[in-house]
Write a protein that holds these residues in place. Structure first.
Motif, PDB file in Angstrom:
ATOM      1  N   SER A  75       8.065 -18.668  -3.141  1.00 17.70           N
ATOM      2  CA  SER A  75       7.604 -19.995  -2.735  1.00 17.70           C
ATOM      3  C   SER A  75       6.515 -19.924  -1.683  1.00 17.70           C
ATOM      4  O   SER A  75       6.056 -20.954  -1.197  1.00 17.70           O
ATOM      5  CB  SER A  75       8.795 -20.788  -2.187  1.00 17.70           C
ATOM      6  N   LYS A  76       6.098 -18.713  -1.323  1.00 20.29           N
ATOM      7  CA  LYS A  76       5.107 -18.538  -0.263  1.00 20.29           C
ATOM      8  C   LYS A  76       3.834 -17.910  -0.803  1.00 20.29           C
ATOM      9  O   LYS A  76       3.868 -17.158  -1.767  1.00 20.29           O
ATOM     10  CB  LYS A  76       5.683 -17.655   0.847  1.00 20.29           C
ATOM     11  N   LYS A  77       2.745 -18.185  -0.118  1.00 20.26           N
ATOM     12  CA  LYS A  77       1.445 -17.633  -0.501  1.00 20.26           C
ATOM     13  C   LYS A  77       1.304 -16.266   0.159  1.00 20.26           C
ATOM     14  O   LYS A  77       1.110 -16.172   1.372  1.00 20.26           O
ATOM     15  CB  LYS A  77       0.348 -18.587  -0.037  1.00 20.26           C
ATOM     16  N   LEU A  78       1.431 -15.205  -0.622  1.00 23.57           N
ATOM     17  CA  LEU A  78       1.368 -13.844  -0.087  1.00 23.57           C
ATOM     18  C   LEU A  78       0.216 -13.064  -0.716  1.00 23.57           C
ATOM     19  O   LEU A  78      -0.122 -13.289  -1.876  1.00 23.57           O
ATOM     20  CB  LEU A  78       2.670 -13.090  -0.369  1.00 23.57           C
ATOM     21  N   THR A  79      -0.342 -12.140   0.066  1.00 21.69           N
ATOM     22  CA  THR A  79      -1.322 -11.201  -0.471  1.00 21.69           C
ATOM     23  C   THR A  79      -0.590  -9.885  -0.663  1.00 21.69           C
ATOM     24  O   THR A  79      -0.086  -9.307   0.295  1.00 21.69           O
ATOM     25  CB  THR A  79      -2.495 -11.009   0.516  1.00 21.69           C
ATOM     26  N   VAL A  80      -0.501  -9.420  -1.889  1.00 20.02           N
ATOM     27  CA  VAL A  80       0.259  -8.219  -2.217  1.00 20.02           C
ATOM     28  C   VAL A  80      -0.703  -7.071  -2.488  1.00 20.02           C
ATOM     29  O   VAL A  80      -1.480  -7.113  -3.434  1.00 20.02           O
ATOM     30  CB  VAL A  80       1.190  -8.458  -3.435  1.00 20.02           C
ATOM     31  N   ASP A  81      -0.643  -6.047  -1.625  1.00 19.51           N
ATOM     32  CA  ASP A  81      -1.522  -4.885  -1.745  1.00 19.51           C
ATOM     33  C   ASP A  81      -0.656  -3.627  -1.823  1.00 19.51           C
ATOM     34  O   ASP A  81      -0.386  -2.983  -0.812  1.00 19.51           O
ATOM     35  CB  ASP A  81      -2.465  -4.826  -0.538  1.00 19.51           C
ATOM     36  N   VAL A  82      -0.178  -3.333  -3.036  1.00 16.72           N
ATOM     37  CA  VAL A  82       0.711  -2.176  -3.252  1.00 16.72           C
ATOM     38  C   VAL A  82       0.202  -1.361  -4.443  1.00 16.72           C
ATOM     39  O   VAL A  82      -0.792  -1.719  -5.068  1.00 16.72           O
ATOM     40  CB  VAL A  82       2.173  -2.630  -3.492  1.00 16.72           C
ATOM     41  N   ASP A  83       0.929  -0.282  -4.753  1.00 12.48           N
ATOM     42  CA  ASP A  83       0.489   0.613  -5.828  1.00 12.48           C
ATOM     43  C   ASP A  83       0.602  -0.021  -7.210  1.00 12.48           C
ATOM     44  O   ASP A  83      -0.277   0.152  -8.047  1.00 12.48           O
ATOM     45  CB  ASP A  83       1.307   1.911  -5.785  1.00 12.48           C
ATOM     46  N   LYS A  84       1.708  -0.726  -7.474  1.00 12.91           N
ATOM     47  CA  LYS A  84       1.896  -1.348  -8.789  1.00 12.91           C
ATOM     48  C   LYS A  84       2.598  -2.685  -8.656  1.00 12.91           C
ATOM     49  O   LYS A  84       3.436  -2.870  -7.773  1.00 12.91           O
ATOM     50  CB  LYS A  84       2.753  -0.437  -9.683  1.00 12.91           C
ATOM     51  N   VAL A  85       2.266  -3.602  -9.564  1.00 13.50           N
ATOM     52  CA  VAL A  85       2.917  -4.908  -9.642  1.00 13.50           C
ATOM     53  C   VAL A  85       3.165  -5.180 -11.114  1.00 13.50           C
ATOM     54  O   VAL A  85       2.258  -5.011 -11.941  1.00 13.50           O
ATOM     55  CB  VAL A  85       2.026  -6.021  -9.034  1.00 13.50           C
ATOM     56  N   SER A  86       4.383  -5.591 -11.458  1.00 11.24           N
ATOM     57  CA  SER A  86       4.659  -5.887 -12.862  1.00 11.24           C
ATOM     58  C   SER A  86       3.888  -7.135 -13.272  1.00 11.24           C
ATOM     59  O   SER A  86       3.519  -7.964 -12.431  1.00 11.24           O
ATOM     60  CB  SER A  86       6.168  -6.083 -13.084  1.00 11.24           C
ATOM     61  N   ALA A  87       3.650  -7.279 -14.570  1.00 14.16           N
ATOM     62  CA  ALA A  87       2.840  -8.392 -15.080  1.00 14.16           C
ATOM     63  C   ALA A  87       3.476  -9.734 -14.742  1.00 14.16           C
ATOM     64  O   ALA A  87       2.784 -10.673 -14.315  1.00 14.16           O
ATOM     65  CB  ALA A  87       2.664  -8.243 -16.587  1.00 14.16           C
ATOM     66  N   THR A 120      -2.351 -13.701  -3.912  1.00 15.12           N
ATOM     67  CA  THR A 120      -3.256 -12.823  -4.640  1.00 15.12           C
ATOM     68  C   THR A 120      -2.670 -11.424  -4.716  1.00 15.12           C
ATOM     69  O   THR A 120      -1.887 -11.023  -3.854  1.00 15.12           O
ATOM     70  CB  THR A 120      -4.631 -12.735  -3.954  1.00 15.12           C
ATOM     71  N   VAL A 121      -3.078 -10.701  -5.747  1.00 18.84           N
ATOM     72  CA  VAL A 121      -2.626  -9.332  -5.939  1.00 18.84           C
ATOM     73  C   VAL A 121      -3.843  -8.413  -5.833  1.00 18.84           C
ATOM     74  O   VAL A 121      -4.790  -8.537  -6.606  1.00 18.84           O
ATOM     75  CB  VAL A 121      -1.930  -9.137  -7.312  1.00 18.84           C
ATOM     76  N   VAL A 122      -3.806  -7.516  -4.851  1.00 21.52           N
ATOM     77  CA  VAL A 122      -4.867  -6.532  -4.669  1.00 21.52           C
ATOM     78  C   VAL A 122      -4.247  -5.205  -5.098  1.00 21.52           C
ATOM     79  O   VAL A 122      -3.398  -4.676  -4.403  1.00 21.52           O
ATOM     80  CB  VAL A 122      -5.321  -6.433  -3.196  1.00 21.52           C
TER      81      VAL A 122
END
Length: 150
Positions: free
Chosen positions: A120-132, A144-146
């Motif tokens: 429910s929050k606006k997060l910027t995710v900067d990690v090695d992998k993110v599932s689709a 956003t996903v970086v």
């Protein structure tokens, strides 16, 4: 009876068994090793898997195939429900922030975000992998996903 009458429970402290100190000690003579044979001698031991001279099982069975164990990548996995609970709106999820919050257990392990739970929050995710599906949920929440290029 005082509150500080501390003692160990019965049977916790036992006297050390001293063997091989003569027949009157009760543990002299063979010193609890039985009579004759390999185990009664000093240095008389066999390796793990020894089968009395018979070809041991680990050598009888053929070694075949390929194991991926040494090439496998172990990811440190985080679900969206955990990120939603531990991060404030507008924060960045990366290795440094995960360490600062005490969430990252394995230091050098790559990080992956999975889609279990809601965000429910606006997060910027900067990690090695993110599932689709996690990427979809993060972007729906306005985040956003970086992600590093693979």
């Amino acid at each position: 009876m005082s509150d500080f009458n501390l003692h160990s429970p019965w049977g916790a402290n036992r006297k050390k068994r001293i063997v091989g100190r003569g027949s009157s000690s009760g543990l002299g003579s063979t010193a609890g090793r039985g009579n004759k044979g390999q185990q009664s001698r000093s240095g008389g031991k066999v390796y793990v898997g020894f089968e009395g001279g018979q070809m041991p099982l680990y050598r009888r069975i053929a070694k075949r195939g390929f194991s991926n164990a040494i090439f496998r990548k172990e990811y440190e996995v985080f679900n969206l429900s955990l990120l939603d609970a531990r991060y404030a709106d507008g924060e960045t999820v990366n290795r440094e922030s995960l360490v600062a919050k005490g969430l990252l257990r394995k230091k050098g392990a790559p990080i992956k975000v999975l889609a279990d739970g809601t965000l429910s929050k606006k997060l910027t995710v900067d990690v090695d992998k993110v599932s689709a599906s996690a990427k979809e949920k993060i972007e729906q929440a306005g985040g956003t996903v970086v992600q590093a290029a693979e």
